[in-house]
Design a protein around this motif. Structure first.
Motif, PDB file in Angstrom:
ATOM      1  N   GLN A 216     -20.006  17.623  -5.838  1.00 28.82           N
ATOM      2  CA  GLN A 216     -20.868  19.030  -4.904  1.00 28.82           C
ATOM      3  C   GLN A 216     -21.935  19.472  -5.593  1.00 28.82           C
ATOM      4  O   GLN A 216     -22.408  19.497  -6.644  1.00 28.82           O
ATOM      5  N   ASN A 217     -21.889  20.399  -5.058  1.00 31.01           N
ATOM      6  CA  ASN A 217     -23.532  21.224  -4.322  1.00 31.01           C
ATOM      7  C   ASN A 217     -24.351  20.151  -5.198  1.00 31.01           C
ATOM      8  O   ASN A 217     -25.618  20.251  -5.818  1.00 31.01           O
ATOM      9  N   VAL A 218     -24.990  19.835  -4.111  1.00 33.08           N
ATOM     10  CA  VAL A 218     -26.002  18.286  -4.172  1.00 33.08           C
ATOM     11  C   VAL A 218     -26.917  19.122  -3.000  1.00 33.08           C
ATOM     12  O   VAL A 218     -26.620  19.448  -1.990  1.00 33.08           O
ATOM     13  N   GLU A 219     -28.148  18.876  -3.617  1.00 36.80           N
ATOM     14  CA  GLU A 219     -29.408  19.636  -3.331  1.00 36.80           C
ATOM     15  C   GLU A 219     -29.650  18.226  -1.782  1.00 36.80           C
ATOM     16  O   GLU A 219     -29.692  17.607  -1.815  1.00 36.80           O
ATOM     17  N   ALA A 220     -30.167  19.461  -0.387  1.00 36.61           N
ATOM     18  CA  ALA A 220     -30.681  18.268   0.016  1.00 36.61           C
ATOM     19  C   ALA A 220     -31.802  18.595   1.753  1.00 36.61           C
ATOM     20  O   ALA A 220     -32.317  19.918   0.889  1.00 36.61           O
ATOM     21  N   VAL A 221     -32.162  18.009   2.439  1.00 39.52           N
ATOM     22  CA  VAL A 221     -33.470  18.736   3.162  1.00 39.52           C
ATOM     23  C   VAL A 221     -32.831  18.348   4.345  1.00 39.52           C
ATOM     24  O   VAL A 221     -32.342  16.830   4.953  1.00 39.52           O
ATOM     25  N   VAL A 222     -32.354  19.302   5.283  1.00 41.60           N
ATOM     26  CA  VAL A 222     -32.723  18.823   6.628  1.00 41.60           C
ATOM     27  C   VAL A 222     -33.212  18.608   7.538  1.00 41.60           C
ATOM     28  O   VAL A 222     -34.345  19.949   7.854  1.00 41.60           O
ATOM     29  N   VAL A 223     -33.489  17.809   8.559  1.00 39.73           N
ATOM     30  CA  VAL A 223     -34.821  17.749   9.219  1.00 39.73           C
ATOM     31  C   VAL A 223     -34.735  18.493  10.462  1.00 39.73           C
ATOM     32  O   VAL A 223     -33.582  17.201  11.168  1.00 39.73           O
ATOM     33  N   GLU A 224     -35.712  18.391  10.736  1.00 43.10           N
ATOM     34  CA  GLU A 224     -35.115  19.373  12.759  1.00 43.10           C
ATOM     35  C   GLU A 224     -35.926  18.054  13.073  1.00 43.10           C
ATOM     36  O   GLU A 224     -36.452  17.104  12.917  1.00 43.10           O
ATOM     37  N   GLY A 225     -35.072  17.966  14.956  1.00 42.39           N
ATOM     38  CA  GLY A 225     -35.517  16.409  15.458  1.00 42.39           C
ATOM     39  C   GLY A 225     -33.891  15.192  15.405  1.00 42.39           C
ATOM     40  O   GLY A 225     -33.358  15.450  14.741  1.00 42.39           O
ATOM     41  N   ASN A 226     -35.044  13.886  15.564  1.00 46.19           N
ATOM     42  CA  ASN A 226     -34.346  12.881  16.121  1.00 46.19           C
ATOM     43  C   ASN A 226     -34.399  12.361  14.764  1.00 46.19           C
ATOM     44  O   ASN A 226     -33.636  10.739  15.473  1.00 46.19           O
ATOM     45  N   SER A 227     -35.042  12.228  14.119  1.00 43.42           N
ATOM     46  CA  SER A 227     -35.119  11.034  12.744  1.00 43.42           C
ATOM     47  C   SER A 227     -34.850  11.623  11.053  1.00 43.42           C
ATOM     48  O   SER A 227     -35.565  13.193  11.024  1.00 43.42           O
ATOM     49  N   PRO A 228     -34.873  11.419  10.586  1.00 41.73           N
ATOM     50  CA  PRO A 228     -34.902   9.232  10.841  1.00 41.73           C
ATOM     51  C   PRO A 228     -33.590   9.203  11.536  1.00 41.73           C
ATOM     52  O   PRO A 228     -31.971  10.014  11.385  1.00 41.73           O
ATOM     53  N   HIS A 229     -32.973   7.946  11.545  1.00 40.88           N
ATOM     54  CA  HIS A 229     -31.972   7.369  12.356  1.00 40.88           C
ATOM     55  C   HIS A 229     -30.967   7.606  11.605  1.00 40.88           C
ATOM     56  O   HIS A 229     -29.557   7.636  12.453  1.00 40.88           O
ATOM     57  N   ARG A 230     -30.641   7.841  10.070  1.00 45.43           N
ATOM     58  CA  ARG A 230     -29.662   6.772   9.134  1.00 45.43           C
ATOM     59  C   ARG A 230     -29.579   7.980   8.549  1.00 45.43           C
ATOM     60  O   ARG A 230     -30.937   8.744   7.954  1.00 45.43           O
ATOM     61  N   VAL A 231     -28.851   8.293   7.838  1.00 43.13           N
ATOM     62  CA  VAL A 231     -28.593   9.370   6.289  1.00 43.13           C
ATOM     63  C   VAL A 231     -29.182   8.648   5.548  1.00 43.13           C
ATOM     64  O   VAL A 231     -28.577   7.584   5.249  1.00 43.13           O
ATOM     65  N   LEU A 232     -29.894   9.359   4.952  1.00 46.53           N
ATOM     66  CA  LEU A 232     -30.568   8.686   3.337  1.00 46.53           C
ATOM     67  C   LEU A 232     -29.881   9.279   2.262  1.00 46.53           C
ATOM     68  O   LEU A 232     -29.899  10.528   2.832  1.00 46.53           O
ATOM     69  N   LEU A 233     -29.553   8.815   1.178  1.00 46.15           N
ATOM     70  CA  LEU A 233     -28.801   9.344   0.382  1.00 46.15           C
ATOM     71  C   LEU A 233     -30.187   9.372  -0.652  1.00 46.15           C
ATOM     72  O   LEU A 233     -31.101   8.263  -0.744  1.00 46.15           O
ATOM     73  N   GLY A 234     -30.527  10.958  -0.801  1.00 42.84           N
ATOM     74  CA  GLY A 234     -31.642  11.112  -1.819  1.00 42.84           C
ATOM     75  C   GLY A 234     -31.194  10.974  -3.548  1.00 42.84           C
ATOM     76  O   GLY A 234     -30.247  10.868  -4.005  1.00 42.84           O
ATOM     77  N   MET A 235     -32.644  11.003  -3.965  1.00 45.57           N
ATOM     78  CA  MET A 235     -32.198  11.575  -5.870  1.00 45.57           C
ATOM     79  C   MET A 235     -31.583  12.601  -6.261  1.00 45.57           C
ATOM     80  O   MET A 235     -31.077  12.394  -7.339  1.00 45.57           O
ATOM     81  N   SER A 236     -31.345  12.964  -5.319  1.00 50.24           N
ATOM     82  CA  SER A 236     -30.393  14.597  -5.986  1.00 50.24           C
ATOM     83  C   SER A 236     -29.221  14.076  -5.699  1.00 50.24           C
ATOM     84  O   SER A 236     -28.515  14.619  -6.625  1.00 50.24           O
ATOM     85  N   PHE A 237     -28.751  13.092  -5.665  1.00 51.12           N
ATOM     86  CA  PHE A 237     -27.060  11.898  -5.201  1.00 51.12           C
ATOM     87  C   PHE A 237     -27.495  10.700  -5.647  1.00 51.12           C
ATOM     88  O   PHE A 237     -26.712  11.078  -7.027  1.00 51.12           O
ATOM     89  N   LEU A 238     -28.508  10.297  -6.232  1.00 54.22           N
ATOM     90  CA  LEU A 238     -28.627   9.418  -6.641  1.00 54.22           C
ATOM     91  C   LEU A 238     -28.563   9.151  -8.005  1.00 54.22           C
ATOM     92  O   LEU A 238     -28.619   8.628  -8.968  1.00 54.22           O
TER      93      LEU A 238
END
Length: 58
Positions: A18-40
């Motif tokens: 729960q409560n995971v910091e993330a960044v939402v990027v405008e546009g069609n890239s990246p094409h895959r969802v990435l797990l960042g260090m805020s989760f890992l």
């Protein structure tokens, strides 16, 4: 453009955090969802053969 957000929950298989910091990027890239260090950084990663096993740290 990119926007900082806090996700209520991120779930990978049976593991949900729960409560995971993330960044939402405008546009069609990246094409895959990435797990960042805020989760890992909140999970323990372990190789078991060809599998990557994630477990909650705390």
């Amino acid at each position: 453009r990119a926007y900082s957000v806090t996700l209520d929950e991120v779930q990978v298989g049976e593991l949900a955090l729960q409560n995971v910091e993330a960044v939402v990027v405008e546009g069609n890239s990246p094409h895959r969802v990435l797990l960042g260090m805020s989760f890992l950084s909140r999970v323990k990663m372990e190789h078991k053969g060809a599998l990557m096993v994630l477990q909650r740290k705390f």
